[in-house]
Scaffold this motif. Structure first.
Motif, PDB file in Angstrom:
ATOM      1  N   GLY A  71      46.028  40.311  42.602  1.00  0.00           N
ATOM      2  CA  GLY A  71      44.968  40.925  43.365  1.00  0.00           C
ATOM      3  C   GLY A  71      44.676  42.461  42.839  1.00  0.00           C
ATOM      4  O   GLY A  71      44.192  43.208  43.703  1.00  0.00           O
ATOM      5  N   ARG A  72      44.558  42.388  41.785  1.00  0.00           N
ATOM      6  CA  ARG A  72      44.157  43.784  41.212  1.00  0.00           C
ATOM      7  C   ARG A  72      42.955  43.712  40.340  1.00  0.00           C
ATOM      8  O   ARG A  72      42.814  43.368  39.065  1.00  0.00           O
ATOM      9  N   PRO A  73      41.644  43.792  40.900  1.00  0.00           N
ATOM     10  CA  PRO A  73      40.334  43.607  40.377  1.00  0.00           C
ATOM     11  C   PRO A  73      40.340  44.505  39.100  1.00  0.00           C
ATOM     12  O   PRO A  73      39.526  44.283  38.162  1.00  0.00           O
ATOM     13  N   ALA A  74      40.823  46.113  39.069  1.00  0.00           N
ATOM     14  CA  ALA A  74      40.784  46.574  38.285  1.00  0.00           C
ATOM     15  C   ALA A  74      41.202  46.226  36.804  1.00  0.00           C
ATOM     16  O   ALA A  74      40.620  46.387  35.589  1.00  0.00           O
ATOM     17  N   ALA A  75      42.276  45.545  36.727  1.00  0.00           N
ATOM     18  CA  ALA A  75      43.265  45.100  35.843  1.00  0.00           C
ATOM     19  C   ALA A  75      42.071  43.648  35.171  1.00  0.00           C
ATOM     20  O   ALA A  75      42.234  43.542  34.042  1.00  0.00           O
ATOM     21  N   VAL A  76      41.738  42.823  36.102  1.00  0.00           N
ATOM     22  CA  VAL A  76      40.841  41.865  35.861  1.00  0.00           C
ATOM     23  C   VAL A  76      39.920  42.021  35.056  1.00  0.00           C
ATOM     24  O   VAL A  76      39.472  41.630  33.757  1.00  0.00           O
ATOM     25  N   ALA A  77      39.264  43.382  35.646  1.00  0.00           N
ATOM     26  CA  ALA A  77      38.106  43.818  34.483  1.00  0.00           C
ATOM     27  C   ALA A  77      38.339  44.197  33.306  1.00  0.00           C
ATOM     28  O   ALA A  77      37.700  43.937  32.527  1.00  0.00           O
TER      29      ALA A  77
ATOM     30  N   GLU B  53      34.936  41.270  43.378  1.00  0.00           N
ATOM     31  CA  GLU B  53      35.211  39.824  43.253  1.00  0.00           C
ATOM     32  C   GLU B  53      36.082  39.405  42.309  1.00  0.00           C
ATOM     33  O   GLU B  53      35.989  39.835  41.178  1.00  0.00           O
ATOM     34  N   LEU B  54      37.151  38.823  42.617  1.00  0.00           N
ATOM     35  CA  LEU B  54      38.097  38.082  41.919  1.00  0.00           C
ATOM     36  C   LEU B  54      37.713  36.812  41.635  1.00  0.00           C
ATOM     37  O   LEU B  54      37.181  35.998  42.347  1.00  0.00           O
ATOM     38  N   PRO B  55      37.817  36.465  40.404  1.00  0.00           N
ATOM     39  CA  PRO B  55      37.624  34.873  39.909  1.00  0.00           C
ATOM     40  C   PRO B  55      38.470  33.810  40.758  1.00  0.00           C
ATOM     41  O   PRO B  55      39.618  34.276  40.934  1.00  0.00           O
ATOM     42  N   ARG B  56      38.124  32.679  40.760  1.00  0.00           N
ATOM     43  CA  ARG B  56      38.884  31.465  41.294  1.00  0.00           C
ATOM     44  C   ARG B  56      40.061  31.094  40.385  1.00  0.00           C
ATOM     45  O   ARG B  56      39.681  31.081  39.302  1.00  0.00           O
ATOM     46  N   LEU B  57      41.237  31.157  40.841  1.00  0.00           N
ATOM     47  CA  LEU B  57      42.335  30.595  39.843  1.00  0.00           C
ATOM     48  C   LEU B  57      41.768  29.174  39.400  1.00  0.00           C
ATOM     49  O   LEU B  57      42.350  28.886  38.165  1.00  0.00           O
ATOM     50  N   THR B  58      41.297  28.237  40.201  1.00  0.00           N
ATOM     51  CA  THR B  58      40.951  26.986  39.697  1.00  0.00           C
ATOM     52  C   THR B  58      39.945  27.144  38.547  1.00  0.00           C
ATOM     53  O   THR B  58      40.089  26.223  37.658  1.00  0.00           O
ATOM     54  N   THR B  59      39.135  28.245  38.548  1.00  0.00           N
ATOM     55  CA  THR B  59      38.265  28.036  37.388  1.00  0.00           C
ATOM     56  C   THR B  59      38.965  28.621  36.230  1.00  0.00           C
ATOM     57  O   THR B  59      38.910  28.180  35.203  1.00  0.00           O
ATOM     58  N   ILE B  60      39.707  29.832  36.258  1.00  0.00           N
ATOM     59  CA  ILE B  60      40.399  30.186  35.396  1.00  0.00           C
ATOM     60  C   ILE B  60      41.449  29.151  34.578  1.00  0.00           C
ATOM     61  O   ILE B  60      41.479  28.882  33.366  1.00  0.00           O
ATOM     62  N   ASP B  61      42.049  28.372  35.359  1.00  0.00           N
ATOM     63  CA  ASP B  61      42.978  27.191  35.061  1.00  0.00           C
ATOM     64  C   ASP B  61      42.317  26.176  34.381  1.00  0.00           C
ATOM     65  O   ASP B  61      42.588  25.496  33.256  1.00  0.00           O
TER      66      ASP B  61
END
Length: 229
Positions: free
Chosen positions: A43-49, A83-91
């Motif tokens: 749940g870390r949007p900055a790290a996802v970015a 907004e965080l991406p969906r895990l299903t999309t990443i997978d």
């Protein structure tokens, strides 16, 4: 362009992404995707970015004119987006791209064999049905404009059959519109893969859903995939 839109774009064009990048870059793509997954779970949007920026820098190595390169050139990822991406999309993207694939050439050949196995019109059959060559009569419209044309090394040009009204060579208008969104003129294999592969947002194979789902539902799915909405 959000991280979710970027992932959908990668999934749509995975065959040419795999062959357009070297093994080192594919490894970096895989690493960025796995980092995105870990930081999304946390749940870390900055790290996802930050992971998305790494991913975009690596994808810049794709050849000029590639649909992913062009889409990234026209959009800026909003680093502050919550907004965080969906895990299903990443997978799904990790699954199709591999870590990296043991042999990208074999992977591409396998994908192309699958697409060429779908029902299609040959160049000769298309000519017989339209009464014109693939480029049409001199000065006239191209009867194959906007259509996916796959080059079979053993059988010449093939036009996937789903593009036409049953029993004819009359192109379906919705197919031409979606092909334009998917840049089928530049990436016919990627466009064919979208049409002939499973689509979890639509709940089936897009080509099989022609005439089943409303045209605008299919167009919306393709447009959202490439960031046109």
């Amino acid at each position: 362009m959000t991280s979710e839109e970027l992932l959908r774009l990668l999934e749509a064009h995975w065959t040419t992404v795999v062959t357009g990048l070297g093994d080192d870059d594919l490894g970096r793509v895989s690493g960025a995707l796995r980092e995105m997954r870990e930081e999304t779970v946390a749940g870390r949007p900055a790290a996802v970015a930050r992971a998305v920026r790494r991913l975009k820098r690596t994808l810049a190595a794709l050849p000029p004119g590639h649909p992913v390169s062009e889409a990234l050139g026209g959009h800026r990822y909003a680093a502050g987006a919550r907004e965080l991406p969906r895990l299903t999309t990443i997978d799904a993207v990790i699954g199709v791209l591999g870590t990296p694939p043991p042999d990208p050439v074999d992977l591409l050949r396998s994908a192309r064999r699958r697409l060429l196995a779908a029902p299609a019109l040959t160049e000769a059959e298309h000519t017989a049905l339209t009464g014109a060559g693939s480029t049409g009569p001199p000065g006239g419209p191209d009867p194959a404009a906007g259509l996916i044309r796959l080059r079979d090394p053993d059988d010449g040009i093939r036009y996937p059959r789903f593009q036409f009204r049953p029993g004819t060579a009359e192109p379906l208008p919705v197919v031409r519109r979606i092909n334009a969104l998917l840049r089928a003129d530049r990436d016919p294999w990627g466009a064919a893969d979208w049409w002939l592969g499973g689509n979890r947002w639509l709940g089936g194979v897009p080509a099989d859903l022609l005439g089943v789902l409303p045209d605008d539902a299919l167009e919306r799915a393709a447009a959202e995939l490439v960031g046109a909405y």
